[in-house]
Design a protein around this motif. Structure first.
Motif, short mmCIF file in Angstrom:
data_model
loop_
_atom_site.label_atom_id
_atom_site.label_comp_id
_atom_site.label_asym_id
_atom_site.label_seq_id
_atom_site.Cartn_x
_atom_site.Cartn_y
_atom_site.Cartn_z
N ASP A 1 10.65 2.82 10.23
CA ASP A 1 10.36 3.83 9.67
C ASP A 1 10.64 4.47 8.17
O ASP A 1 10.98 3.85 7.87
N VAL A 2 9.23 5.45 7.90
CA VAL A 2 9.68 5.26 6.12
C VAL A 2 9.71 6.63 6.55
O VAL A 2 9.21 7.60 6.63
N MET B 1 1.15 -1.15 -0.09
CA MET B 1 -0.04 -0.10 0.14
C MET B 1 0.62 1.24 -0.30
O MET B 1 0.58 2.53 -0.66
N TYR B 2 2.13 1.21 0.74
CA TYR B 2 2.48 1.84 0.59
C TYR B 2 3.20 2.78 -0.71
O TYR B 2 3.28 3.50 -1.12
N LYS B 3 3.90 1.47 -1.38
CA LYS B 3 4.09 1.29 -2.79
C LYS B 3 3.68 1.96 -4.04
O LYS B 3 3.50 2.77 -4.50
N PHE B 4 1.75 1.46 -3.54
CA PHE B 4 1.52 2.72 -4.07
C PHE B 4 0.62 3.94 -4.18
O PHE B 4 1.00 4.61 -5.13
N PHE C 1 2.01 9.43 -5.74
CA PHE C 1 2.22 10.58 -5.40
C PHE C 1 3.91 11.12 -6.49
O PHE C 1 4.13 11.71 -5.49
N TRP C 2 4.11 10.33 -7.48
CA TRP C 2 5.35 10.80 -7.50
C TRP C 2 6.66 10.40 -6.35
O TRP C 2 7.63 11.16 -7.17
N VAL C 3 6.65 9.50 -5.58
CA VAL C 3 8.13 9.96 -4.34
C VAL C 3 8.24 8.73 -5.16
O VAL C 3 8.62 7.15 -5.14
N ASP C 4 9.51 9.03 -5.64
CA ASP C 4 10.89 8.00 -6.12
C ASP C 4 11.56 7.24 -5.14
O ASP C 4 12.43 6.57 -6.00
#
Lengths: 589, 589
Positions: free
Chosen positions: B419-420, B350-353, B358-361
């Protein structure tokens, strides 16, 4: 004569009758709630039973027929306690001490002369009573039932006997009410809440603070979706505000001076007092004020499902009917005087839309007005403004064709109120919400807009909450729909029931096709027999039961049972999905 | 060596340099926030100006190069105040007194020997410092700018001079940071918040408690809609819980014993202490416990956008970066040990989705583990359980292919944390959220499920919040997207601009066709010239500007300008509606 006054007097008379018949019983507390009242007693050895209700009622009727007079008097705390201790009324002593801790130094008592004892009976009470029992119709009240209740809702404390009663002005009203109550019992949110898993209370969280289980949260989400759509359609803008604020804000808004007893106690943070919000208005006023406005920007309509906290005495907390935490369908409309009528009519339109959607046939607005006599003492002293504003509201109400009554001397201090009353399907009355027309607070908050002539003007504010609070609305809807909710609102819409485990995988396939369309569906994979599965589903009031067997699997179909209409039919999965997605999106009744 | 320790030491050195150059300056306070730190001083006659920064930096570098040693010592309150008063440090006296009022009796000081004064320089500070300035690279810090700040954020108090600085381990990091900061300034949420009308703070509401204006509330609604969809897809159930609770709940959850300083002060209600919730977990545990569970019911996943309140010292409050009210994308997953890995992997999915959406590379997980040395003192004393659990998390992380690092001795008392960390488009690091694997609290809450062998087992609980809090996420998104949000998220999607008032009515027609499709559209009916209207729209960062003139009215079309790509084209209203409703519903980047 106010019916609440009669109920308080009857509670007094109930205590008198109990003490005559059971001299060892100790009196605890007896508040009135909605259409009834109760009194908690500590009976010696719990000797009072359901079968004693009749005799007690008879005794009460006798007392009522004796034209007993009531007299009120105050005692200073010390004397009050002395008196109560002499009578061994330990619970009353505890209550008097609590009042003292809240700085109430004079304790109020009522006395009535008992004809058969040659002495007076006295009970501690601060609510108004009738002056003479001849004001009460002895045939218009009835004892209902007994129940058990912990003293102060605390399971570590003594369990008391609670005696419930109804009281009305006339026998006819009582009879109608008893008939309605029979039906209401079946629909009571307290009967099925546990089985249908809507909400829970928890001792470690605190009384009056419901925790919403998934079924309730689902209904709440649907109601909010509805409100947000409707409000967007009517040009409202959504906002969000924190649940706490410094004391200054609620001082300015008159809440702390006039409403403090309904607010939660303060928190001391960095040497300042902070309060939980009991209402959202002051926060919205601040948002209005954050950006300068011109007449072109008006009307500004701010909407928020705002979660508020109000202090209710723990005695009067009662399931969802009286809670301490409320999530409110709130909005504030800021407009010019010329825009007022149009905006007000649109608010009433929205109410009517909701009434229609929820099948509410009977409703009424109640315009609460000032009283000339109490201007300045109870009401802002500006008679011409009161008359003008009330006339504006009346004229708008007339234009909407909505039924309304007017009530003298029931307005708020600084504004006329419009209470909205609705009747459930079984004829019970609920006060759903209150609208307020506010011509005072915007000035106090220095809210302005630049008019076309560049002068600064103060907007009028309309407070409205057509969907009430979640707590009150869903309590109403449970009774109104007798637990069979319209599909769009139902927490559990569909269940798939395979006839045997041979069809489990097809049942799961049906489930997943429905889930893709965001339908709230489960599948019963238990090892129960078909009949048991269906019975279980019906107990959970699930709108559609889909039975799947060999034929269904072969034809990609389902046997549909409609829980409400009891109709049955076999259709393909696709047809079923199409039918019910329409039923949901159109919010079919 | 911790970079924060270097920053605290540099704040000390800044104060030392200031006192050497401006002996009359009084020291106030100097916290470190994210990548930088600042120090507030009361300069005589506000004599310190932007142009003095260079000299001050030079002086600081000189001090750093002198290999000065730091020594920490405590003074009892009375002596501390005596010492500070002798030095005329009024602000420090006030701070020491506040510490005293919080029952901190011993005040911490740091001293360093100043080579040019033949005496020591002392500052009050409780954070760790380096032992010698030779641990600091004099080229890896730089003074940034000055600003003005009221003492204690109170506009009735003295205005102080705030000196900002950056500090890193190496010069290279500093250079990269300064480059990034230039870009970040352009994107800073504090630059445009007022013009784009996202939020406001209000003195009468209180510091750290943002009020969300309609533009922000719109974004928040969209993010919640996204989260609710995604969570429903993954089988979460929504719940709702109150914002307050009795002390008992937070005592049981270890928050009161271990986390009290981050909680709001209590309210005394009916002789019990109530607290605002700093976290939602204990409430969710109560909901889990409300209905008996069997192994067939697991995993249970409760989701709530829960509004929490955390006490942050008023010194450290900083716009949206440090607030006291947070609305959290919270959920708790209760599962068996066997289900843990699968559930954990789904959380990471879900995080990766979301990162993709949100274009977080660039992102990284950080697994914080126990330390053997501190078992029992800092960590629950069960080494084999720690090792096993950490191994489970590691193995799950490996399976998701997500980049991760491990950190010894950074776990919470009773669970390993993950932590992310994510990096914005300009390369700045944000800690987005923390996941926790909880094998202790479910037991403390006596949460159980009936296993297939009819024994009672305790579930594991996974805490997760991939969309963080609204406050933190939107702060990140503002920088990340430089205020040009994807259409689905944009508070203002479309504006219709008539070339002159002759086309106002056609413009309104366009507006209403778009409104019917729930597009967030306004129309500019002002008397400004076309260019001014377009400029105004661009200043508000509106995604699409639709210009309408004679040709457009004739053909039922609009001239579309895409604010982001600057592309222009003429298409019919219907085509435009179709294009952008797709862009919205697909959440196109």
């Amino acid at each position: 004569m106010n019916i609440e006054t009669k109920r308080h007097s009857l509670a007094h008379i109930m205590a008198q009758a109990v003490k005559e018949m059971y001299p060892n019983a100790k009196m605890a507390i007896g508040p009135d709630i909605e259409n009834w009242f109760y009194y908690d007693f500590d009976f010696w050895n719990d000797e009072f039973k359901e079968e004693n209700l009749k005799d007690l009622e008879k005794k009460m009727k006798k007392i009522v027929s004796q034209n007993q007079k009531f007299e009120q008097y105050d005692l200073p705390y010390v004397e009050a306690v002395k008196f109560l201790k002499e009578k061994w009324e330990d619970y009353k002593v505890e209550m008097a001490t609590e009042l003292k801790e809240k700085w109430i130094e004079n304790i109020s008592f009522y006395k009535n002369i008992m004809q058969n004892w040659n002495e007076s009976f006295v009970d501690m009470c601060s609510w108004p009573h009738v002056d003479n029992t001849n004001k009460i119709d002895a045939n218009a009240f009835a004892l209902d039932k007994i129940a058990w209740a912990y003293w102060k809702w605390d399971s570590n404390k003594k369990m008391l006997t609670r005696i419930y009663a109804f009281a009305f002005d006339t026998k006819e009203e009582l009879d109608n009410h008893i008939k309605m109550i029979e039906e209401a019992k079946r629909r009571d949110h307290r009967v099925l809440w546990e089985k249908l898993q809507l909400f829970t209370f928890d001792n470690e969280v605190g009384p009056g603070l419901p925790l919403w289980l998934p079924a309730w949260a689902t209904m709440v989400e649907e109601i909010e979706k509805l409100a947000k759509q409707k409000e967007e359609e009517y040009g409202y803008q959504r906002v969000r505000t924190p649940h706490i604020t410094k004391w200054e804000l609620y001082y300015k808004s008159w809440h702390l001076p006039y409403y403090k007893e309904s607010m939660f106690p303060s928190m001391n943070l960095d040497w300042e007092e902070y309060y939980l919000k009991p209402m959202n208005c002051p926060h919205h006023h601040k948002l209005y004020d954050a950006i300068p406005k011109s007449y072109r920007d008006l009307p500004v309509r701010f909407a928020e499902y705002g979660h508020c906290y109000r202090y209710e005495d723990s005695w009067s907390l009662f399931w969802l009917m009286r809670v301490r935490s409320l999530c409110m369908n709130d909005a504030h409309i800021y407009c010019t005087e010329e825009q007022f009528e149009d905006e007000f009519i649109k608010v009433i339109e929205m109410y009517k839309f909701y009434f229609d959607l929820f099948w509410v046939d009977k409703f009424q607005m109640r315009l609460s007005k000032h009283s000339k006599e109490w201007l300045w003492k109870k009401y802002v002293d500006n008679e011409s403004l009161w008359i003008k504003t009330e006339e504006q509201v009346r004229s708008a109400l007339i234009k909407t064709w909505v039924p309304f009554v007017e009530a003298e001397d029931e307005a708020a201090f600084y504004w006329p109120k419009i209470d909205v009353q609705i009747w459930s399907a079984i004829g019970r009355e609920f006060t759903l919400a209150t609208n307020q027309l506010d011509f005072a607070v915007p000035e106090r908050f220095s809210l302005t807009y630049k008019d076309s002539d560049w002068s600064d003007k103060t907007p009028i504010c309309i407070h409205r909450a057509p969907l009430s609070t979640h707590e009150r609305l869903i309590w109403f809807l449970i009774e109104h729909f007798a637990w069979i909710f319209p599909l769009w609102l139902a927490p559990r819409q569909v269940i798939v029931v395979p006839v045997s485990d041979k069809f489990d995988s097809y049942a799961k396939k049906v489930e997943s096709s429905l889930k893709q369309e965001w339908i709230r569906v489960t599948v019963d994979l238990s090892s129960d027999w078909l009949n048991k599965k269906v019975r279980n589903a019906e107990k959970m009031h699930i709108n559609y039961i889909l039975i799947v067997w060999e034929q269904e699997e072969l034809n990609n179909s389902v046997s549909v049972r409609n829980y409400k209409t009891k109709e049955q039919k076999v259709i393909t999965i696709n047809e079923f999905v199409k039918e019910i997605t329409n039923e949901i999106s159109d919010r079919v009744k």
